[in-house]
Design an enzyme around this catalytic site. Structure first.
Site, mmCIF file in Angstrom:
data_model
loop_
_atom_site.group_PDB
_atom_site.id
_atom_site.type_symbol
_atom_site.label_atom_id
_atom_site.label_comp_id
_atom_site.label_asym_id
_atom_site.label_seq_id
_atom_site.Cartn_x
_atom_site.Cartn_y
_atom_site.Cartn_z
ATOM 1 N N GLY A 813 44.483 32.611 34.813
ATOM 2 C CA GLY A 813 44.576 33.645 34.036
ATOM 3 C C GLY A 813 45.296 33.553 32.771
ATOM 4 O O GLY A 813 44.737 33.746 31.410
ATOM 5 N N SER A 1100 46.691 40.800 37.242
ATOM 6 C CA SER A 1100 46.959 39.558 37.547
ATOM 7 C C SER A 1100 45.575 38.874 37.172
ATOM 8 O O SER A 1100 44.423 38.983 37.721
ATOM 9 C CB SER A 1100 46.839 39.301 39.185
ATOM 10 O OG SER A 1100 46.715 37.967 39.397
ATOM 11 N N THR A 1101 45.617 38.354 35.921
ATOM 12 C CA THR A 1101 44.516 37.813 35.216
ATOM 13 C C THR A 1101 43.748 36.873 36.105
ATOM 14 O O THR A 1101 42.790 36.417 35.908
ATOM 15 C CB THR A 1101 44.900 37.284 33.808
ATOM 16 O OG1 THR A 1101 45.871 36.431 34.117
ATOM 17 C CG2 THR A 1101 45.451 38.712 33.145
ATOM 18 N N CYS A 1102 44.575 35.804 36.754
ATOM 19 C CA CYS A 1102 44.155 34.802 37.371
ATOM 20 C C CYS A 1102 43.023 35.148 38.517
ATOM 21 O O CYS A 1102 42.175 34.490 38.853
ATOM 22 C CB CYS A 1102 44.944 33.792 37.919
ATOM 23 S SG CYS A 1102 46.293 34.746 38.954
ATOM 24 N N ALA A 1103 43.280 36.704 39.050
ATOM 25 C CA ALA A 1103 42.418 36.830 40.266
ATOM 26 C C ALA A 1103 41.755 38.097 39.708
ATOM 27 O O ALA A 1103 40.971 38.609 40.403
ATOM 28 C CB ALA A 1103 43.444 37.532 41.305
#
Length: 1134
Positions: A813, A1100-1103
């Site tokens: 993210g 949660s940008t990575c998810a």
């Protein structure tokens, strides 16, 4: 039986050996049978050899005695003959000339004798002898005329004919030994007298004694003599060729050789001109043989017309000789030494024959010309087609003209001569690429009150003309590689009506054999009454195939295009049936389904129309609709699309490379223009699935294999359906090509993973610390040196505005956020690396002043790497580049019609100059343009010395194209190259070439479409206790629907680090969009009033996960959500 005593009993005398005696009477040394036979055979051979030696000695002696005797006799006769050549006492009789003068002369005056040096010392005697014969022929006294023997008895006729033939051979030898470059008046005069003798002997009108009763006998002898002239024994044509090739091209002929040269041309044309003279009107000479000799030995002389004085050329251009040459079969190398005699090996003999015929059949000035009078254009068109085809086949057999003659060991003189010969050759072909030549040829294919021809004859002439220019395009490509067929393409493209005529004839060729199918298919059943367009279609067989193409576009063919300019570009009336555009039966089999003639005409059409498309501006194409209306453009696109695709599917590429390359170029230009300003429905370009399209993984692997191994593409069978994505990617829908692009990247990651490289987040990721207020500098210093290593995952740590590290772990993210933010900052015009174009879209274009900035070129290269990283990771950006800039990235060149997408005002000004009716000199322009470089105006010369070259009506088109080329290509070349170097560190150039410039922008930014809330909702997952029916979830979607486009983009960026939705929809978002429940202790009545949840939403940008508290009221949810997405504090909110 007699016994032999033992050795001990024999008493032998001392020092004496007992001799052995054979009772058979033979020697004690016996010889074997084989050895005896060999010795006998050898002795027999010795005796035979001795007999042969004796016979040879006798023969040599006999021959020597004969030769010596003849020589002595010849010397005696020569001495006596020298005394007889002085006829100052009066003209002798014809019999005396034959017996006393010519008989001894012809005995010792052999060609070998003439070639000896000392014989030229006797030029006066030889000249006197020939003059005596000439005076005799011109004498009206029957007794004193040598030609009176030709009218005498059979024996006298035979004697006269024999002596006349010998004189012809001797005079031919005199001509072969004559060198017009030398200054030798005696030789010149002797050769001139010899040529005069041949002319007199072969012209009955010079025989003063011939009367009407004797004309038949005289004609028979002259015919025999002329036939002898064309034989190899006479050698006259060989001698004429040797003499003419000695004439200097660059200097004029000496006065003493003018008569010789004129006599040679007279003799060469004698068989053709005699038919126009009264005594020869019923002459039965085999003119075909004479014409073949004339073509093989005279018209194959390099630069023939340049060697001869101007007053002789009208004789060569006479209709009588040219008409005979047009009937000659294809020229062949009749003698193997033709090239050696000419001293020119750059161009084959058939090439010089072709060029000389082109030159002699026309009379031209610098800008105009005409064909010679009474030239049969039908025969002429067929002739130039046949000979150019033969010439092309000779060139193709050697791949490159003169490649065997010019090598590393060639001297500079040889190389210079080679180049000058080709230049002279191309100069002779100058009429071919002039408009008057083409217009006059086409006039022969038009029926008129003065030229009544049938439709079949008209098509035959047109076919010869088109095939001739097909051959010329190929020939020029071989002869002049730097320029190629450009002069011919310029002429063909700008000849009014030519390209339309080619297209009409091409349609007739393609659909001719399908005429019988049309009625059965019901194509001709359109009976619409009162249609003006229907009335305009001519009532000919062409109506059938016109309706076939009309079926493709759903509209009848506008035959003359008179309504083209008034037609709208609206596509609403065009059928959207995706398979209908591909049902062009004659070309569905590709090259296998059309004839060789059709292939050649199609090649010509594609080359000419490609050239024309490069210079057609959008006003001409869309508004004026020249040379075709938009319906016609759709027909052309559909036909070419089907043909090229069918050719690759049926593996036609290997044997038809030139045709398919030309068709692909033309089709690509049409597709790129349609991509920029649509005139075709999308279904026209896309092949119907699944018939002509491979599965995406297979197409991706095939494309990589073909692009990485270029030699595979020429292997047999490789250019089948597997190579469609490489050659014409537009047959795959854009969405499928985007999936292929992602497949390319996945395959690259697999290969890197197999090599042990890191391909996903982990402890070995590249750790980068970035200050949010110093994105560009930190990113450049830490990432620019990595190059292709940027493919590895990054581990980004942000330093906030307060100087403290931000919370959060980068599992993808933060990297997405970093890439979008750094590129957004770097492309900001305030930094000076890029600026916005003057179009309404405001596309990005490199700033010309960037070169003066510190690390300007390096920074642009770094920005290319960052864009490549974004593409590699599937991250969409928020901006687009100018199409002319993207063209350089996808491997294309920009042309005039694309200037409107960069600088509309400049484009309008150039179009004003292009269509200016007055004198362009009034505008006071020159070949320069000014440019703003860092606040200073710089003068740029478009061509060397451009500031001193005014723009006129004659050169305004080169001026317009020079400005367009500078603005679109040259001005940004260095920046584009730098950006390309950075981009291709991560993205292979072959991956990008499956997209057009407009599609690249769409791939980069996702297009300009708004975020589809319903698509997002249908592809959202819920965790932590949320379901689709949860109250907070329903409130969330109500709020999102009420958001503006900007607010939706902020929301998406907040959750996924990217403000643009996935290019192919949210179902392709990985990980999927997720809403996670954050439980909060709030009373149930908070939904109608009171205190609601105070927590802000986080992400949660990575998810790709939104952590949404359980808000009870929509207003609270909206306010909290807007506050969160508008903040740039990163993880500090959570």
């Amino acid at each position: 039986m007699m016994s032999v005593p033992p050795p001990t009993e024999l008493k032998k005398p001392r020092n004496h050996q007992a001799s052995q005696v054979s009772l058979r009477g033979a020697s004690a040394k016996e010889i074997s049978r084989d050895a005896l036979l060999d010795r006998v055979s050898h002795e027999r051979e010795l005796r035979n050899h001795q007999r042969r030696r004796s016979a040879a000695a006798l023969s040599i002696q006999r021959r020597w005695r004969g030769y010596n005797g003849r020589k002595v006799l010849a010397d005696q006769l020569e001495g006596q003959w020298e005394a007889l050549t002085d006829c100052s006492h009066g003209l002798p009789t014809g019999t005396w000339i034959s017996i006393k003068l010519l008989r001894p002369f012809l005995l010792f005056a052999t060609p070998r004798w003439l070639n000896q040096t000392y014989c030229w010392k006797n030029t006066r005697n030889i000249s006197n002898c020939i003059k005596v014969v000439l005076q005799s022929i011109a004498c009206a006294d029957l007794e004193k005329n040598f030609c009176s023997l030709a009218l005498g008895t059979v024996e006298e006729k035979a004697t006269w004919l024999y002596q006349a033939k010998k004189l012809l051979s001797l005079c031919s030898s005199l001509l072969a030994n004559c060198n017009p470059v030398e200054k030798n008046e005696d030789k010149a005069q002797l050769t001139a007298v010899g040529m005069r003798l041949i002319i007199s002997l072969t012209n009955i009108l010079d025989w003063k004694i011939v009367s009407c009763p004797d004309i038949d006998g005289a004609r028979a002898l002259v015919r025999n003599l002329l036939e002898f002239m064309t034989t190899t024994n006479c050698g006259l044509y060989v001698s004429m060729r040797i003499y003419l090739t000695k004439l200097d091209i660059k200097s004029s002929i000496r006065d003493e050789y003018l008569i010789v040269t004129a006599s040679v041309i007279t003799l060469a044309l004698r068989p053709f001109n005699m038919k126009n003279q009264e005594p020869y009107r019923t002459f039965s000479l085999d003119a075909k043989l004479a014409a073949e000799k004339y073509c093989n030995y005279i018209l194959t002389i390099p630069c023939l017309s340049q060697r001869l004085p101007s007053f002789i050329l009208p004789a060569l251009r006479h209709q009588s000789s040219l008409a005979a040459c047009l009937q000659v079969p294809l020229i062949t190398d009749e003698r193997s030494d033709l090239h050696d005699q000419s001293g020119c090996q750059a161009i084959p003999a058939v090439g010089w024959f072709f060029a000389n015929m082109i030159n002699l059949s026309s009379e031209q000035t610098d800008n105009s010309g005409r064909f010679i009078a009474s030239l049969d254009l039908k025969t002429y068109a067929h002739f130039i087609n046949r000979v150019s085809e033969k010439f092309l086949s000779v060139i193709e057999s050697t791949v490159h003209v003169g490649e065997n003659e010019i090598d590393e060991d060639s001297s500079e003189t040889q190389i210079s001569s080679y180049g000058s010969q080709k230049a002279s050759f191309l100069e002779l072909l100058k009429p071919v690429h002039q408009q008057w030549y083409l217009r006059n040829l086409l006039s022969g294919a038009e029926s008129s009150p003065f030229n009544l021809i049938s439709k079949d004859q008209e098509n035959k002439i047109l076919s010869d003309i088109l095939l001739f220019y097909y051959n010329m395009l190929r020939i020029y490509a071989f002869l002049d590689p730097p320029v190629g067929p450009l002069p011919i393409l310029n002429m063909l493209s700008f000849t009014p009506g030519f390209i339309r005529r080619v297209w009409e004839y091409l349609k007739e060729l393609i659909f001719r054999k399908y005429d019988h199918l049309l009625d059965a298919d019901g194509v001709m059943q359109d009976k619409t009454s009162g249609s003006e367009e229907q009335k305009m279609v001519p009532k000919v067989s062409g109506l059938k195939w016109a309706n076939v193409l009309a079926k493709i576009t759903g509209k009848l063919h506008d035959a003359d295009g008179s309504q083209a300019r008034n037609k709208s570009t609206n596509l609403s009336h065009v059928s959207e049936n995706e398979s209908e555009f591909w049902v062009v039966k004659p070309v569905m089999q590709g090259c296998h389904g059309i004839s060789r003639e059709t292939q050649h005409v199609l090649f010509l059409f594609c080359c000419v129309y490609t050239h024309l498309l490069l210079v057609l501006d959008d006003i001409e194409f869309y508004e004026k609709q020249v040379p075709f209306n938009l319906d016609g453009q759709r027909r052309i696109s559909s036909l070419l699309n089907t043909f090229v695709c069918g050719s690759f599917i049926h593996n036609c590429y290997e044997n038809n490379k030139l045709l398919l390359d030309a068709a692909v170029r033309c089709l690509t230009l049409l597709y790129e223009r349609d991509s920029r300003h649509q005139f075709c429905p999308p279904s026209l370009w896309v092949a119907p699935a699944p018939r002509n399209r491979l599965p995406i993984p297979a197409a991706a692997r095939s494309h990589i294999a073909l692009s990485c191994n270029s030699h595979v593409r020429v292997a047999s069978g490789s250019h089948g359906i597997n190579s469609l994505i490489f050659t014409m990617p537009h047959v795959f829908p854009f969405e499928e090509r985007v999936q292929m692009f992602r497949e390319f990247i996945q395959l690259d990651k697999v290969s890197r993973r197999a090599a042990g490289e890191l391909t996903g987040p982990g402890p070995r990721s590249l750790e980068i610390v970035i200050r949010r207020d110093n994105l560009i500098e930190d990113g450049f210093n830490q990432l620019n040196y990595l190059g292709p290593k940027l493919k590895s995952p990054l581990n980004i740590s942000f330093i906030g505005d307060a100087g403290l590290p931000e919370a959060g772990v980068d599992y993808g993210g933060l990297s997405k956020e970093f890439l979008t933010d750094i590129l957004k900052a770097a492309f900001d015009p305030k930094y000076g690396y890029f600026c916005q174009s003057s179009t309404s879209e405001g596309f990005l274009i490199p700033n010309a002043c960037a070169r003066f900035l510190d690390n300007g070129i390096e920074m642009i290269e770094f920005m290319g790497r960052m864009v490549g990283k974004a593409l590699y990771e599937g991250i969409l950006l928020e901006y687009c580049f100018s199409l002319s800039f993207v063209q350089k990235l996808v491997g294309s060149y920009s042309f005039l019609d694309e200037l409107s997408t960069l600088d509309p005002e400049l484009y309008r000004n150039l179009m004003y100059i292009k269509n200016y009716d007055g004198d362009v000199k009034e505008l006071a322009l020159d070949f320069t343009m000014s440019e703003d470089l860092g606040g200073k105006r710089a003068l740029i010369e478009l061509i060397p010395g451009g500031k001193d070259i005014p723009v006129t009506n004659e050169n305004k088109l080169p001026y317009i194209y020079a400005i367009a080329d500078y603005k679109l290509n040259l001005q940004i070349r260095h920046f584009a190259n730098a950006f390309f170097r950075g981009l291709t560190d991560l993205i292979s150039p072959s991956w990008l070439r499956i997209f057009t410039a407009k599609e690249f922008n769409q791939l980069l930014s996702g297009g300009t479409h708004e975020i589809d809330v319903e698509d997002l909702r249908s592809n959202t997952k819920y965790t932590g206790g949320y379901t689709e029916d949860s109250r907070t979830i329903k409130l969330f979607w109500e709020v999102v629907r009420d958001f503006s486009s900007h607010e939706r983009s902020l929301l998406l960026k907040f959750i996924t680090s990217c403000s643009r939705g996935p290019l192919l929809g949210f179902k392709h978002l990985l990980p999927p969009f997720t809403i996670y429940k954050v439980p909060c202790d709030v009373p149930i009545w908070a939904s109608i009033g009171g205190q609601d949840v105070e927590h802000l939403p986080s992400a949660s940008t990575c998810a790709n996960t939104l952590k949404l508290p359980t808000y009870k009221r929509a207003t609270t949810l909206k306010n909290k959500l807007l506050y969160a997405i508008s903040s740039s504090s990163g993880f500090e909110l959570s």
